[in-house]
Design an enzyme around this catalytic site. Structure first.
Site, PDB file in Angstrom:
ATOM      1  N   ASN A   1       0.798  -1.221   0.063  1.00  0.00           N
ATOM      2  CA  ASN A   1      -0.107  -0.178  -0.060  1.00  0.00           C
ATOM      3  C   ASN A   1       0.746   1.165  -0.067  1.00  0.00           C
ATOM      4  O   ASN A   1       1.605   1.639   1.138  1.00  0.00           O
ATOM      5  CB  ASN A   1      -0.998   0.078   1.233  1.00  0.00           C
ATOM      6  CG  ASN A   1      -1.766   1.272   1.487  1.00  0.00           C
ATOM      7  OD1 ASN A   1      -1.800   2.116   0.374  1.00  0.00           O
ATOM      8  ND2 ASN A   1      -2.329   1.360   2.488  1.00  0.00           N
TER       9      ASN A   1
ATOM     10  N   LYS B   1       0.226   4.364  -0.135  1.00  0.00           N
ATOM     11  CA  LYS B   1      -0.265   5.623   0.297  1.00  0.00           C
ATOM     12  C   LYS B   1      -0.184   6.460  -0.466  1.00  0.00           C
ATOM     13  O   LYS B   1       0.088   6.355  -1.629  1.00  0.00           O
ATOM     14  CB  LYS B   1       0.229   5.701   1.838  1.00  0.00           C
ATOM     15  CG  LYS B   1      -0.150   4.241   2.549  1.00  0.00           C
ATOM     16  CD  LYS B   1      -0.050   4.392   4.312  1.00  0.00           C
ATOM     17  CE  LYS B   1      -0.272   3.325   4.778  1.00  0.00           C
ATOM     18  NZ  LYS B   1      -0.025   3.478   6.355  1.00  0.00           N
TER      19      LYS B   1
ATOM     20  N   HIS C   1      -9.518   1.192   4.765  1.00  0.00           N
ATOM     21  CA  HIS C   1      -8.157   1.471   5.510  1.00  0.00           C
ATOM     22  C   HIS C   1      -8.360   2.430   6.693  1.00  0.00           C
ATOM     23  O   HIS C   1      -9.231   3.286   6.684  1.00  0.00           O
ATOM     24  CB  HIS C   1      -7.127   2.019   4.742  1.00  0.00           C
ATOM     25  CG  HIS C   1      -5.797   2.084   5.242  1.00  0.00           C
ATOM     26  ND1 HIS C   1      -5.266   3.028   6.052  1.00  0.00           N
ATOM     27  CD2 HIS C   1      -4.909   1.234   5.043  1.00  0.00           C
ATOM     28  CE1 HIS C   1      -4.036   2.764   6.658  1.00  0.00           C
ATOM     29  NE2 HIS C   1      -3.877   1.501   5.705  1.00  0.00           N
TER      30      HIS C   1
ATOM     31  N   GLU D   1      -6.852   4.849   7.865  1.00  0.00           N
ATOM     32  CA  GLU D   1      -6.693   6.255   7.553  1.00  0.00           C
ATOM     33  C   GLU D   1      -8.020   6.851   6.767  1.00  0.00           C
ATOM     34  O   GLU D   1      -8.123   7.876   6.814  1.00  0.00           O
ATOM     35  CB  GLU D   1      -5.546   6.609   6.570  1.00  0.00           C
ATOM     36  CG  GLU D   1      -4.123   6.234   7.422  1.00  0.00           C
ATOM     37  CD  GLU D   1      -2.990   5.644   6.717  1.00  0.00           C
ATOM     38  OE1 GLU D   1      -3.043   5.694   5.547  1.00  0.00           O
ATOM     39  OE2 GLU D   1      -2.110   5.049   7.262  1.00  0.00           O
TER      40      GLU D   1
ATOM     41  N   GLU E   1      -5.405  -4.744  10.468  1.00  0.00           N
ATOM     42  CA  GLU E   1      -4.463  -3.755  10.648  1.00  0.00           C
ATOM     43  C   GLU E   1      -4.901  -2.916  11.950  1.00  0.00           C
ATOM     44  O   GLU E   1      -5.514  -1.889  11.974  1.00  0.00           O
ATOM     45  CB  GLU E   1      -4.382  -2.520   9.684  1.00  0.00           C
ATOM     46  CG  GLU E   1      -4.237  -3.263   8.239  1.00  0.00           C
ATOM     47  CD  GLU E   1      -3.371  -2.268   7.091  1.00  0.00           C
ATOM     48  OE1 GLU E   1      -2.352  -2.599   6.590  1.00  0.00           O
ATOM     49  OE2 GLU E   1      -3.902  -1.245   7.058  1.00  0.00           O
TER      50      GLU E   1
ATOM     51  N   GLY F   1       2.587   2.363  10.814  1.00  0.00           N
ATOM     52  CA  GLY F   1       3.743   3.437  10.572  1.00  0.00           C
ATOM     53  C   GLY F   1       4.320   3.747  11.834  1.00  0.00           C
ATOM     54  O   GLY F   1       4.950   4.841  11.995  1.00  0.00           O
TER      55      GLY F   1
ATOM     56  N   SER G   1       3.461  -2.273  10.152  1.00  0.00           N
ATOM     57  CA  SER G   1       4.886  -2.235  10.720  1.00  0.00           C
ATOM     58  C   SER G   1       5.462  -3.807  10.343  1.00  0.00           C
ATOM     59  O   SER G   1       6.188  -4.133  10.976  1.00  0.00           O
ATOM     60  CB  SER G   1       5.238  -1.834  12.347  1.00  0.00           C
ATOM     61  OG  SER G   1       5.075  -0.530  12.351  1.00  0.00           O
TER      62      SER G   1
HETATM   63  P1  13P Z   1       3.121   0.164   7.759  1.00  0.00           P
HETATM   64  O1  13P Z   1       3.538  -1.011   6.963  1.00  0.00           O
HETATM   65  O2  13P Z   1       3.650   1.482   7.351  1.00  0.00           O
HETATM   66  O3  13P Z   1       2.842   0.210   9.251  1.00  0.00           O
HETATM   67  O4  13P Z   1       1.541   0.583   7.138  1.00  0.00           O
HETATM   68  C1  13P Z   1       0.670  -0.593   7.187  1.00  0.00           C
HETATM   69  C2  13P Z   1      -0.559  -0.043   6.431  1.00  0.00           C
HETATM   70  O5  13P Z   1      -1.173   0.832   6.782  1.00  0.00           O
HETATM   71  C3  13P Z   1      -0.628  -0.795   5.284  1.00  0.00           C
HETATM   72  O6  13P Z   1      -2.040  -0.726   4.707  1.00  0.00           O
END
Ligand code: 13P
Length: 260
Positions: free
Chosen positions: A15, A17, A101, A103, A173, A179, A217
């Site tokens: 992803n 982002k 997601h 976010e 997640e 992150g 992560s």
């Molecule tokens: P990270 O791997 O940067 O923690 O992000 C995970 C994520 O949100 C994947 O959709």
């Protein structure tokens, strides 16, 4: 359910982002095309920002990697400024669509009901929705993890038919692991995956085989242990998916991980 695990293909999906520019995307995608034989055992995909779908299609078209988007509209078309229809992504060869997601839920107010409709639209366009669920740190610390992810998955279970549900992927997640560099432990992740698998199987026994990914992560040094858990079928990778070396190492971990 460890004995059923062998039937399920491993997945690793990046992803990106809101990262990338034409030149860096090209370098990254060309490096991923060197994945080699790992693509025979692991389904590998990248979910890119929608403006880069054409570039991604042009570079990946002749190879084994899948691509997709990070969100789709709950509607097929219409006056929805700024939205991307699943059908539009499909026209660029996309086969994957992340929906729900954390976010999107946190910054764009998406409810679980809207997420379910987005998953349904993705399926109608021929895309595989990767439905994300996960609790915040406060929810985990107050013992609400199962209630939260249970309600998130129930909205999807209540909206989609069993035939539709058989074609989804679910990504657990935990918000506190995204992150932050602080992954869930293998036991924490496995427990929630087992809970989600049981919830799916309670709707219909056949849904016990739905692909369940872990995200938050994931790095080359923790991927193999996570993917070796009985109910973890691979990962949804954020930051590490932007570094070809790390992403390919995570794909390799998916191919070598063994169920415990
Ligand atoms: P990270 O791997 O940067 O923690 O992000 C995970 C994520 O949100 C994947 O959709």
């Amino acid at each position: 359910m460890a004995n059923e695990r062998a039937k399920r293909t491993k997945w690793v999906v990046g992803n990106w982002k809101m990262h990338g520019r034409l030149a860096e995307n090209e370098a990254l995608l060309r490096a991923l095309l060197q994945a080699g034989s790992v693509t025979e055992t692991v389904r590998i995909g990248v979910c890119v920002p929608a403006p880069y779908l054409a570039q991604t299609e042009a570079l990946l078209r002749s190879g084994p990697l899948a691509w997709g988007v990070q969100d789709v509209s709950a509607y097929a078309h219409g006056a929805y400024t700024g939205e991307t229809a699943a059908e539009m992504a499909a026209e660029f060869g996309a086969t994957l669509a992340i929906v729900g997601h954390s976010e999107r839920r946190a910054y764009h107010g998406e409810t679980s009901e809207v997420v379910a409709l987005k998953a349904q639209r993705a399926l109608a366009a021929g895309l595989t929705p990767i439905v994300c669920v996960g609790e915040t740190l406060q929810q985990r610390e107050t013992g609400a993890t199962q209630a939260v992810v249970g309600a998130q998955i129930d909205a999807v279970l209540d909206t989609l038919s069993v035939q539709e549900l058989a074609r989804i992927v679910v990504a657990y997640e935990p918000v506190w692991a995204i992150g932050t560099g602080k992954s869930a432990t293998v036991d924490e992740a496995q427990q929630v995956h087992a809970f989600l698998r049981a919830r799916l199987a309670a709707k219909d026994a056949g849904l016990g085989d739905v692909t369940l990914l872990y995200g938050g992560s994931v790095k080359p040094d923790n991927a193999e242990a996570l993917f070796g858990q009985a109910d973890i079928d691979g990962g949804l990778i954020g930051g590490a998916s932007l570094k070809s070396h790390d992403f390919l190492a995570i794909c390799m971990a998916a191919s070598t991980a063994r169920a415990v």
